[in-house]
Design a protein around this motif. Structure first.
Motif, PDB file in Angstrom:
ATOM      1  N   MET A  21       0.828  -1.213   0.000  1.00 28.76           N
ATOM      2  CA  MET A  21       0.000   0.000   0.000  1.00 28.76           C
ATOM      3  C   MET A  21       0.857   1.254   0.000  1.00 28.76           C
ATOM      4  O   MET A  21       0.572   2.214  -0.726  1.00 28.76           O
TER       5      MET A  21
ATOM      6  N   GLN B 172       2.341   1.433  -3.628  1.00 35.31           N
ATOM      7  CA  GLN B 172       1.397   1.499  -4.743  1.00 35.31           C
ATOM      8  C   GLN B 172       0.637   2.816  -4.797  1.00 35.31           C
ATOM      9  O   GLN B 172       0.481   3.405  -5.876  1.00 35.31           O
ATOM     10  N   ILE B 173       0.155   3.292  -3.650  1.00 32.82           N
ATOM     11  CA  ILE B 173      -0.658   4.513  -3.663  1.00 32.82           C
ATOM     12  C   ILE B 173       0.145   5.739  -4.100  1.00 32.82           C
ATOM     13  O   ILE B 173      -0.300   6.483  -4.989  1.00 32.82           O
TER      14      ILE B 173
ATOM     15  N   TRP C 251       0.760   5.482  -7.836  1.00 30.85           N
ATOM     16  CA  TRP C 251      -0.472   5.724  -8.595  1.00 30.85           C
ATOM     17  C   TRP C 251      -0.772   7.219  -8.658  1.00 30.85           C
ATOM     18  O   TRP C 251      -1.149   7.746  -9.705  1.00 30.85           O
ATOM     19  N   VAL C 252      -0.593   7.913  -7.545  1.00 27.06           N
ATOM     20  CA  VAL C 252      -0.857   9.351  -7.496  1.00 27.06           C
ATOM     21  C   VAL C 252       0.117  10.112  -8.390  1.00 27.06           C
ATOM     22  O   VAL C 252      -0.287  11.010  -9.148  1.00 27.06           O
TER      23      VAL C 252
END
Length: 321
Positions: free
Chosen positions: A171, A174-175, A178-179
């Protein structure tokens, strides 16, 4: 979130003189013309878009922009294909190994539960005997039981190297990734990076979304994204034979978020919606791959009681039941 969606919207045709993208400098010179998202970078930090613009112009986002440009130039692909390939590459090279690591940790934790249960029963008996000898009240006995149980569980986590917090590594990687990629695509779509890149994006789409700087007016990409995310949530929920109350709440939360992402994706440039859909598709593919007994053995993921020899048949049966 709706304020964020409004900031992510590209320039409308009316805001572009003679069909050409409006640069920051031009926006500043044209009287009476509102500043675009790209031109808002100079807004005060206390304004609604201040923190967002600061994030959109941050170093990691510029790295993502340069990476996208390098991929598109090196592969010689149209922009829509470069976005799809970029999402697949990041998901496979970065998040898949982390997802396998997470599955390995979760399998170890699941296999520890029977041992923890036995030790807890033995500890409860020992605390009960000790409490009677020393005249402990029920409250004191409960305190000593919980204190020693936490110590025993911590020692088991250290022994098997499977602390639950390590499972959140996926997490935390990945977050932000992605942002950063999403903001990089937003910058390319609204001309915050380069007006030439924005022109390439305006003709770099395919099929019904030929203009990557405009939202998908057909809602095909947003709805597909919502359905893809819902499938990921449901398949992940099927892994939990006896879900806890917190896990049920988390599952319902992600279901709601999957639905909310549909109108959000309909307000952002198609380049971002395409990236989100491609990333979710790769995430779904990896989730299915990690259910394969053969792939789990290759990744050295311990076998658990909840593992199935026919995972894909079980998923189809559960979804069609």
């Amino acid at each position: 979130m709706w304020g964020l969606a409004r900031l992510l919207r590209p320039l409308t045709p009316a805001a572009r003189p003679s069909g050409r993208p409006l640069t920051v400098a031009a926006a500043a010179r044209v009287p009476g013309r509102p500043l675009t998202v790209a031109a808002a970078a100079g807004a005060p930090s206390g304004s609604p878009g201040g923190w967002y613009e600061w994030l959109a112009q941050s170093v990691p986002v510029h790295w993502a922009e340069e990476g996208l440009m390098a991929l598109q130039v090196a592969a010689g692909l149209p922009w829509w294909a470069a976005i799809v390939c970029g999402a697949a590459t990041l998901r496979t090279a970065v998040t898949l190994p982390l997802a396998a690591h997470q599955s390995r940790l979760l399998a170890k934790l699941e296999n520890l539960q029977p041992e923890i249960k036995k030790l807890a029963e033995r500890l409860r008996y020992e605390v009960s005997v000790r409490g009677k000898q020393l005249g402990w009240s029920e409250k004191v006995a409960r305190f000593h039981f919980k204190k020693n149980l936490r110590r025993i569980i911590a020692e088991l986590y250290i022994r098997d190297n499977c602390h639950p917090f390590k499972a959140t590594l996926l997490m935390w990687v990945q977050i932000p990734m992605w942002v950063c990629v999403s903001l990089a695509l937003r910058n390319c779509s609204v001309g915050a990076m380069d007006s030439e890149v924005q022109e390439q994006f305006s003709t770099g789409g395919t099929l019904w979304f030929t203009d990557l700087t405009a939202p998908d007016s057909t809602w095909i990409l947003p709805v597909s994204l919502g359905l893809m995310n819902l499938m990921i949530v449901e398949i992940f929920a099927l892994q939990k034979l006896k879900a806890t109350r917190f896990q049920k709440l988390a599952t319902n939360f992600f279901r709601v978020m999957s639905v909310i992402m549909i109108p959000v994706a309909a307000t952002v440039p198609s380049s971002m919606a395409l990236y989100w859909l491609s990333s979710s598709f790769m995430g779904l593919s990896h989730n299915l791959l990690l259910r394969s007994p053969t792939f789990r053995r290759l990744c050295c993921i311990p076998r658990t009681q909840s593992d199935s020899d026919t995972p894909y048949r079980d998923i189809v049966s559960a979804l069609t039941a």
